[in-house]
Design an enzyme around this catalytic site. Structure first.
Site, PDB file in Angstrom:
ATOM      1  N   GLY A  50       0.504  -1.387  -0.007  1.00 49.71           N
ATOM      2  CA  GLY A  50       0.046  -0.419   0.296  1.00 49.71           C
ATOM      3  C   GLY A  50       0.777   1.280  -0.023  1.00 49.71           C
ATOM      4  O   GLY A  50       0.286   1.930  -0.277  1.00 49.71           O
ATOM      5  N   CYS A  51       2.316   1.474  -0.032  1.00 50.19           N
ATOM      6  CA  CYS A  51       2.941   2.360  -0.459  1.00 50.19           C
ATOM      7  C   CYS A  51       3.775   2.645  -1.647  1.00 50.19           C
ATOM      8  O   CYS A  51       3.636   1.051  -2.711  1.00 50.19           O
ATOM      9  CB  CYS A  51       4.130   2.484   0.757  1.00 50.19           C
ATOM     10  SG  CYS A  51       3.834   2.145   2.559  1.00 50.19           S
ATOM     11  N   GLN A  52       3.615   3.882  -2.080  1.00 47.74           N
ATOM     12  CA  GLN A  52       3.723   3.922  -3.589  1.00 47.74           C
ATOM     13  C   GLN A  52       5.204   3.258  -3.138  1.00 47.74           C
ATOM     14  O   GLN A  52       6.573   3.098  -4.251  1.00 47.74           O
ATOM     15  CB  GLN A  52       4.070   5.421  -3.662  1.00 47.74           C
ATOM     16  CG  GLN A  52       4.545   6.263  -4.833  1.00 47.74           C
ATOM     17  CD  GLN A  52       3.454   7.159  -4.924  1.00 47.74           C
ATOM     18  OE1 GLN A  52       3.310   8.069  -4.645  1.00 47.74           O
ATOM     19  NE2 GLN A  52       3.591   7.939  -6.340  1.00 47.74           N
TER      20      GLN A  52
END
Length: 140
Positions: A50-52
Site C-alpha cells: 500500500g506504499c508507493q
C-alpha cells in the site's frame, strides 16, 4: 517513556517549526537516524503493502517489548516510518495495540502528504499494529 509521552514529545518538536518545508526537512533528518533494518530482512515479506515507495519493516520481541527496524527507498517515507518507529518501538505489544495515532493529526502530517503517501502512512501504522497483534498472541 510510554507511547503517549513519546507522541507528545514528537508533537512538541514539530510545533517548533513555522512552515511545512522546515517540517519536511526535520522528517528527512529523522529518517537519517532511523534504526536501519538488517539487509537480510529487506525481503518482499517485510515490504509494507500500500506504499508507493518501498518500505521494509522488521519487528522482533525482546524482553516482552517490540523492537522495530525499517528502511525505505524514499527520504520522506523514511522520515514517516522513523516517526512511527520512534513512537512504537521498545513498547509492549498490547500498549501498541491499545494506542491511538492522533499525534499524526496533531502535527498535521496527513493533510500535508499526497494521497498516495497518506495511504502509505495508514498502511505503515496498520503493519506495526499487526506485528503487535502477532507478538501479543505469542505472549498470551
Amino acid at each position: 517513556m510510554n507511547i503517549k509521552e513519546i507522541q507528545q514529545e514528537i508533537v512538541e518538536e514539530f510545533s517548533m517549526f513555522d512552515d511545512w518545508m522546515e517540517r519536511y526537512e526535520y522528517m528527512i533528518e529523522l529518517g537519517k537516524s532511523l534504526p536501519l533494518i538488517d539487509g537480510k530482512y529487506k525481503t518482499d515479506d517485510n515490504i509494507i503493502k500500500g506504499c508507493q515507495s518501498r518500505v521494509w519493516v522488521h519487528a522482533e520481541l525482546e524482553d516482552d517489548k517490540l523492537l522495530f527496524t525499517a528502511d525505505s527507498d524514499a527520504i520522506i517515507t523514511k522520515g514517516i516510518i522513523a516517526i512511527l518507529i520512534r513512537a512504537f518501538s521498545n513498547q509492549k505489544p498490547q500498549d501498541i495495540i491499545d494506542s491511538d495515532t492522533e499525534f499524526i493529526d496533531e502535527i498535521g502530517l496527513k493533510e500535508h502528504l499526497s494521497p498516495n503517501r497518506a495511504n502509505g502512512l495508514v498502511s505503515m501504522i496498520k503493519q506495526l499494529k499487526l506485528y503487535a497483534v502477532a507478538y501479543q498472541t505469542q505472549l498470551n
